[in-house]
Design a protein around this motif. Structure first.
Motif, short mmCIF file in Angstrom:
data_model
loop_
_atom_site.label_atom_id
_atom_site.label_comp_id
_atom_site.label_asym_id
_atom_site.label_seq_id
_atom_site.Cartn_x
_atom_site.Cartn_y
_atom_site.Cartn_z
N PHE A 12 42.98 -31.04 -29.63
CA PHE A 12 41.95 -31.93 -28.94
C PHE A 12 41.02 -31.09 -28.01
O PHE A 12 42.08 -30.59 -26.93
CB PHE A 12 42.15 -33.07 -28.65
N THR A 48 39.01 -31.00 -22.13
CA THR A 48 39.05 -30.26 -20.64
C THR A 48 38.49 -28.98 -20.40
O THR A 48 38.63 -28.33 -21.33
CB THR A 48 40.59 -30.37 -20.34
N GLY A 89 38.46 -32.19 -15.67
CA GLY A 89 39.50 -32.38 -15.79
C GLY A 89 39.60 -34.11 -16.12
O GLY A 89 39.03 -34.75 -16.96
N SER A 90 39.48 -34.66 -14.70
CA SER A 90 39.63 -36.09 -14.70
C SER A 90 38.20 -36.61 -14.91
O SER A 90 37.95 -37.67 -15.62
CB SER A 90 40.12 -36.57 -13.08
N ASP A 91 37.29 -35.80 -14.24
CA ASP A 91 35.90 -36.33 -14.75
C ASP A 91 35.43 -35.70 -16.05
O ASP A 91 34.60 -34.66 -16.21
CB ASP A 91 34.78 -35.58 -13.52
N MET A 107 36.97 -41.10 -25.27
CA MET A 107 37.71 -42.44 -24.71
C MET A 107 38.54 -43.16 -25.50
O MET A 107 39.62 -43.59 -25.49
CB MET A 107 36.53 -43.46 -24.12
N VAL A 110 41.51 -46.88 -14.98
CA VAL A 110 41.30 -47.47 -15.81
C VAL A 110 41.60 -49.05 -15.89
O VAL A 110 40.89 -49.95 -16.50
CB VAL A 110 41.57 -46.65 -17.27
#
Ligand code: COS
Length: 388
Positions: free
Chosen positions: A124, A127, A132-134, A237, A374
C-alpha cells in the motif's frame, strides 16, 4: 484457565495451524532473518501452500474466506514469534484491502487470486516524505492522458516495497481539492516509469522490506483507477480502518511472546538460592504484563468482531485496539527485557528483538497520537449527535 473467547471451530483451527507454523518454521529462522535483513519469502510461500496467505480474501477470489477475527488470530500467532515475518504477511492485506473494498468485480478477479495463493505480494503506497500523519498532504500526481494515468512522485517507507507485484497507490488527480482531489490506483511492478528506491535500514522488523516507490511518468492504464476520481482519501481511510486491527493483533501477539519468554525465564533462573519468580515483586510485574496483554486481546477480538458484524463505521474501535495493543506491546516487551536482566539485553535471547520490533507498532499505520486524534474526533461526533 485461559479466557473463553467463544471462538468458532474454524478460528481455533486457524490458531492451531498458525501456532504450529510459527513455532516450528518461524522461530528457528527469525534471528537469522533479522540479522541478514532478509525478506521471509520462503516462509510466505509455505503459508501460501497452506492457504493462509488468502485468509482474509473471499472464496470467490480463491481466498480462504475468513473474516477480520480469523485473520487477526493468524497474525497474532505469527507475531508471538516474529513481527518481521508477521508484518510481511499482513502488509499483503493492507495492500489489497483497497481492491477488496473498492475494486470492481473485474479488478478483484484480475488481482486477488494470485495474492490469495501467495504467488504475488501486495503493498500500500500512501506515505510520502512530507505526508505521513497528514495523509491529505500527498504530492504524487496522476494526470489522465488518453487511456492512461501518468503518475509522478515518490512514496516513502513502503512495507513490502520491491517484493510486491501489486501496489495500491494514492495520488492527486486534482491538487486544488485537497483530500477530495486524491484518487487510488492499482499499479503493477514493471509498469513503465515505476522503480524502487533504496531499501531502508531499520531499528526493528528487519526481515520486512521497506522501500521507496518512484514514479517517473509512470503509465497506468485508465481501468486501474479504483472506485472513481476523488475517492482516494476515503479509500485510504477505509483501508486503514479495516487494517488497523491487524496491527493490534501484532501488538497482542508480540506482548504474549514476550510474556512467554519472561515467565519461562523467571521460573528457571535462580538467584539467592531460589527461582526469581518466587519474589513477589517479580510476580506482580508478570501479573501486570499478563493482565494488560489479555485486556488488549479482549479489545482486539471485540474490534474484529465489530468489523465482521458488518458495522460500517469502525474508525473508533479500530483505532482503540491499535492504540491500546501496541502501547501494551511496548510496555510488556520492555518489562520482559527487565525480567531477563543482562541476558535480556543480549541477542542470544529473543526479547531484545521483541523490544526493538515493538517500537514500530506505535508508529506505522498511523502513530498512536493519530489514533488518539481519530478516537477524539469520533467522541466529539457521537456526543454532538446525542440528545440532551
Ligand atoms: N472513513 C471515511 N471517511 C473519512 C474517514 C474515515 N475513516 N476519515 C476521514 N474521512 C473523511 C472526512 O469525513 C472528510 O470528508 P469531507 O471532506 O466530506 O468532510 C475527509 O475524509 C477529510 O477528513 P479530515 O478532515 O478528518 O482529514 P484530515 O486531513 O484532518 O486527516 C487523519 C484525518 C489525521 C485521520 C488522516 O490524515 C490520517 O488517518 N492520518 C494518518 C495516516 C496514516 O495512518 N498513515 C500511516 C501510513 S499508511 S500505512
Amino acid at each position: 484457565m485461559a479466557i473463553n473467547y467463544g471462538l468458532s471451530e474454524q478460528q481455533i483451527e486457524i490458531r492451531n495451524i498458525m501456532r504450529e507454523f510459527a513455532l516450528e518454521r518461524v522461530a528457528p529462522a527469525r534471528q537469522e532473518l533479522d540479522e541478514k535483513e532478509e525478506f521471509p519469502h520462503a516462509l510466505l510461500q509455505e503459508l501460501g501452500g497452506m492457504d493462509m496467505m488468502g485468509l482474509y480474501i473471499p472464496a470467490e477470489y480463491e481466498g480462504f474466506g475468513g473474516g477480520s477475527l480469523d485473520f487477526c488470530i493468524g497474525i497474532e500467532e505469527l507475531s508471538r514469534i516474529c513481527i518481521g515475518v508477521s508484518v510481511s504477511y499482513a502488509a499483503n492485506a493492507l495492500g489489497s484491502y483497497p481492491i477488496l473494498l473498492f475494486g470492481s468485480d473485474e479488478q478483484k478477479k484480475k488481482y486477488m487470486p494470485a495474492i490469495a495463493k501467495g504467488k504475488k505480494y501486495a503493498a500500500f503506497g500512501l506515505t510520502e516524505a512530507n505526508a505521513g500523519s497528514d495523509a491529505g498532504g500527498i504530492q504524487t500526481t496522476a494526470v489522465l492522458k488518453g487511456d492512461k494515468y501518468i503518475l509522478n512522485g515518490t512514496k516513502q517507507w513502503i512495507t513490502n516495497g520491491g517484493e510486491a507485484d501489486t501496489y495500491t497507490i494514492i495520488a492527486m488527480t486534482d491538487k486544488n481539492k485537497g483530500a477530495r482531489g486524491a484518487s487510488a490506483f492499482i499499479v503493477e511492478k514493471g509498469m513503465p516509469g515505476f522503480s524502487f528506491g533504496k531499501k531502508e535500514k531499520k531499528l526493528g522488523i528487519r526481515a520486512s522490506a521497506t522501500r521507496e516507490l518512484v514514479f517517473q511518468d509512470c503509465e497506468v492504464p485508465k481501468e486501474n483507477l479504483l472506485s472513481r476520481e476523488g475517492m482516494g482519501f476515503i479509500v485510504a481511510m477505509k483501508t486503514l480502518d479495516t487494517s488497523r486491527p491487524g496491527i493490534g493483533a501484532q501488538g497482542v501477539g508480540l506482548a504474549q511472546g514476550a510474556l512467554d519468554e519472561a515467565v519461562n525465564y523467571a521460573r528457571t533462573r535462580e538467584q539467592f538460592g531460589k527461582p526469581i519468580i518466587a519474589n513477589q515483586g517479580l510476580q506482580w510485574l508478570l501479573a501486570d504484563m499478563a493482565t494488560k496483554t489479555e485486556a488488549a486481546r479482549a479489545l482486539l477480538y471485540a474490534a474484529a468482531r465489530t468489523i465482521d458484524s458488518g458495522e460500517k463505521d469502525v474508525s473508533k474501535v479500530s483505532a482503540m485496539c491499535k492504540l491500546f495493543s501496541t502501547d501494551v506491546a511496548m510496555e510488556v516487551t520492555t518489562d520482559a527485557v527487565q525480567v531477563l536482566g543482562g541476558y535480556g539485553y543480549m541477542r542470544e535471547y529473543p526479547v531484545e528483538k521483541m523490544m526493538r520490533d515493538a517500537k514500530i507498532l506505535q508508529i506505522y499505520e498511523g502513530t498512536n497520537q493519530i489514533q488518539r486524534g481519530v478516537i477524539g474526533a469520533a467522541l466529539i461526533k457521537e456526543y454532538a449527535s446525542q440528545k440532551k
